[in-house]
Write an enzyme that holds these catalytic residues in place. Structure first.
Site, short mmCIF file in Angstrom:
data_model
loop_
_atom_site.label_atom_id
_atom_site.label_comp_id
_atom_site.label_asym_id
_atom_site.label_seq_id
_atom_site.Cartn_x
_atom_site.Cartn_y
_atom_site.Cartn_z
N ILE A 242 -26.85 -0.71 -5.77
CA ILE A 242 -27.23 -1.08 -7.13
C ILE A 242 -28.33 -0.15 -7.64
O ILE A 242 -28.24 0.41 -8.74
CB ILE A 242 -27.73 -2.55 -7.16
CG1 ILE A 242 -26.57 -3.50 -6.89
CG2 ILE A 242 -28.41 -2.87 -8.48
CD1 ILE A 242 -25.79 -3.95 -8.09
N CYS B 113 -23.49 -10.06 -10.75
CA CYS B 113 -22.41 -9.23 -11.31
C CYS B 113 -21.33 -10.14 -11.90
O CYS B 113 -20.84 -9.90 -13.01
CB CYS B 113 -21.83 -8.30 -10.25
SG CYS B 113 -21.10 -9.13 -8.84
N SER C 73 -17.46 -2.80 -2.06
CA SER C 73 -18.50 -2.77 -3.09
C SER C 73 -19.52 -3.89 -2.91
O SER C 73 -20.45 -4.01 -3.69
CB SER C 73 -17.87 -2.85 -4.48
OG SER C 73 -17.34 -4.14 -4.70
N GLY D 233 -22.39 -5.00 -0.78
CA GLY D 233 -23.31 -4.52 0.25
C GLY D 233 -23.91 -5.67 1.05
O GLY D 233 -23.61 -6.84 0.80
N ASN E 156 -26.57 -13.02 0.56
CA ASN E 156 -26.99 -13.87 -0.55
C ASN E 156 -25.82 -14.61 -1.20
O ASN E 156 -25.88 -14.95 -2.38
CB ASN E 156 -27.64 -13.02 -1.66
CG ASN E 156 -29.06 -12.60 -1.30
OD1 ASN E 156 -29.97 -13.40 -1.31
ND2 ASN E 156 -29.25 -11.34 -0.99
N ASN F 144 -18.16 -4.34 -10.51
CA ASN F 144 -19.22 -5.32 -10.29
C ASN F 144 -20.59 -4.66 -10.23
O ASN F 144 -21.57 -5.19 -10.78
CB ASN F 144 -18.95 -6.13 -9.01
CG ASN F 144 -18.49 -5.30 -7.84
OD1 ASN F 144 -17.64 -4.43 -7.98
ND2 ASN F 144 -19.05 -5.56 -6.68
#
Lengths: 336, 292
Positions: free
Chosen positions: B14, B126, B157, B159, B165, B268
């Protein structure tokens, strides 16, 4: 009394939720749970078909809140323990805490076969809450043996006590099951389970292969009431495994009675292998897509099989029910 | 116009993608990239492009705090609280790209400037950035009793932060569907798909509306909102047409990214960084105008 050869876990009240369009009633749950308990089943699962928090427009809203169902099941059991399914991304840790208050004693944390690392916090919570904690690798046919082993090791490292090879699409053949279970047996220390679907009529053969390769947890559903063409049929499994010389710890007559006197009475349709479920097994599509595919085919006037083949080609994973409607619409649009 | 100097904490997917968006923002100037792994790809790229690189995290940034006016946090929900406390105490504006949700939610086409007086703005998730504009597009036509979103992203995509999370993702998104999208109740689902080649981000919005028969107005409102999102994410598209089934409305979307740091399938990452850059750029313009 001889000790059990393995744990036979019944998933009628969770996987069957798909076939029942998530409309189980408290009374159906109570009667089935009592029957399973009296027949000697050690663990059985109660949740929305897509696990805790699965009640949604995406998968179908539960007619009765699953916590009420879990509580009703736990209440009538003298010996059996209630398991719940939790798919990270759908359910959250609070859902598990609520389920434990309602009486759950086991959690099965499920991820796609390559995505075990989203489950670390949920498995840790399961252990912290004192639950029997299981990692459930869904769509196991989609990954090679080495990948399954790598992901099972992750589950084990987070604290899982059992790791399942889950044939969500009913795609696997007995030699695939043998290969994967045997590889896990060699490389991980925790127990190994197998969950099958009968889309290619292979569920029983696969279950026998799993047990012979060392699985000590095996899943079934009464009258095969589960997603797609259902699971390995619990009462038949008891008969077959007893004849093979195993001790299931389950009373054959009593388990037959729950299947035929209770479950059969509320089933909405027989668990046959239809054209659609056969194609699911053949092209490796998640079994709970079955009824959604029928609905989408009808809505857009397209062939169910075309939708399923395209979903297989797109490598759809569990939970992508929205893609079914998207694909059906695209097929319909391409035709005009 | 004097540009606002930008710091980014977190040199992962990001943070690195965001750096390229900042470079294209007319009121922002990329200044400092902060990470904890000197070998990370993001820090290397930032150094190559001539920015100040800090390799000892928030501590290092606090020692050079004069180099930044506004700081983006692209680390994790767990780390964000401490970062935010230190930065706001130093008088800096903070834009939070983690699902920590300390500050109010901002989704550009819905409430771009609403919380500009606050020190900390949160960018939801996202999935939230991709779907909440659609929830709002429906709720501004007819009251929405319940809205649920399903975000499907390529495994590659997502991570380690997103993976650790995942509960925060669903919780924060659900809350923002209510607070920003205007639904009375919200729910979010996220699915990771490992298919090769990787799939483009897909999102579905299902809403239960309180009144049937507003199909034309709803479709017009959705189409207008899609155009607004396209001003900062050109690859944001409807798939097919929205579906109506009684009180249920379903909207299917795909989000193709600009391909700055990650390939275009990872819409995203793109929609998150593009939205955050859009918010900061607008904020910079307002602050400049207020001073002038």
């Amino acid at each position: 009394m001889k000790s059990r050869s393995f744990e036979l876990l019944d998933v009628t009240l969770r996987d069957g939720s798909h076939a029942m369009k998530h409309a189980f009633t408290v009374e159906q749950i109570r009667q089935t749970a009592r029957g399973l308990d009296q027949a000697g089943i050690g663990y059985f699962e109660v949740s929305h078909g897509d696990g805790l928090g699965g009640s949604s427009l995406q998968y179908g809203l539960s007619k009765v809140q699953e916590l009420q169902l879990i509580e009703a099941a736990a209440d009538v059991c003298e010996n059996s323990k209630v398991s719940v399914l939790l798919i990270p991304g759908i359910g959250i840790k609070e859902d598990l805490q609520d389920a434990v208050k309602a009486g759950a004693k086991m959690v099965r944390v499920a991820t796609h076969v390559t995505e075990a690392d989203v489950a670390a916090q949920h498995i840790a919570l399961g252990r912290e809450l004192g639950l029997k904690t299981v990692g459930f690798l869904m769509m196991a046919h989609m990954a090679p043996v080495e990948k399954v082993v790598e992901q099972a090791k992750l589950f084990e490292s987070y604290g899982a006590e059992v790791v399942y090879v889950t044939d969500s699409a009913g795609y696997m053949l007995p030699q695939d099951v043998t290969e994967k279970i045997a590889a896990l047996k060699q490389s991980i220390g925790c127990e190994i389970g197998f969950h099958g679907h009968n889309n290619l009529s292979m569920a029983m053969a696969n279950t026998v292969a799993a047990v012979e390769a060392g699985a000590t947890y095996i899943d079934g559903s009464l009258r095969a009431l589960g997603a797609g063409s259902g699971n390995t049929q619990t009462e038949v499994m008891v008969a077959v495994l007893e004849r093979l010389g195993f001790n299931t710890g389950v009373d054959l007559y009593k388990i037959m009675d729950v299947a035929n006197e209770i479950v059969a009475k509320f089933m909405q349709r027989p668990q046959e292998i239809t054209g659609s479920s056969l194609i699911m097994g053949y092209s490796g599509v998640y079994s709970s897509f079955l009824l959604h595919t029928q609905a989408a085919a009808q809505k857009f006037g397209v062939d169910e099989r075309d939708i399923l083949v395209e979903l297989g080609r797109l490598k759809a994973v569990g939970g992508q029910e929205d893609l079914i409607y998207d694909v059906a619409q695209q097929i319909a649009l391409a035709r005009v | 116009m004097k540009k606002l100097k930008v710091g980014i904490i977190g040199s992962g997917n990001i943070g690195t993608d965001l750096m390229y968006k900042i470079e294209r923002s007319d009121a922002l100037e990329m200044s400092v990239m902060v990470g904890i792994d000197p070998e990370s790809e993001g820090l290397k790229r930032a150094a190559d492009r001539g920015y100040v690189v800090i390799t000892n995290g928030i501590e290092g940034l606090m020692e050079h705090i004069e180099l930044v006016d506004i700081v983006f946090d692209a680390t994790s929900a767990y780390a964000h609280k401490n970062h935010s406390d230190l930065l706001t105490a130093a008088g800096k504006k903070v834009i939070d790209l983690t699902p920590a949700a300390i500050g109010p939610f901002t989704v550009p086409p819905v409430n771009l400037t609403e919380h500009f007086e606050k020190d900390n703005l949160n960018m939801v998730t996202c999935g939230g950035q991709a779907t909440i504009p659609m929830v709002k597009a429906i709720s501004r036509v007819v009251p929405v009793e319940y809205a649920e979103i399903v975000a499907t992203v390529a495994s590659k995509s997502a991570g380690p932060g997103t993976r650790a999370n995942i509960d925060e993702f669903t919780r924060t998104t659900a809350k923002a569907i209510e607070q920003v999208g205007g639904a009375k109740k919200g729910k979010a689902i996220i699915i990771l798909n490992p298919a090769e080649p990787p799939i483009i981000m897909r999102d579905t919005v299902h809403a239960l509306v309180e009144e049937e028969g507003k199909e034309e107005e709803i479709i017009a409102s959705i189409e207008k909102m899609v155009e607004e999102v396209q001003t900062y994410v050109p690859g944001y598209r409807l798939r097919g047409v929205p579906q109506f089934d009684g009180r249920k409305v379903s909207v299917f979307l795909e989000v193709e990214g600009a391909g700055d740091f990650f390939p275009p399938y990872s819409g995203n990452l793109d929609i998150m960084t593009a939205a955050a850059a859009r918010v900061a750029n607008e904020l910079a313009k307002q602050l400049a105008a207020a001073k002038a």
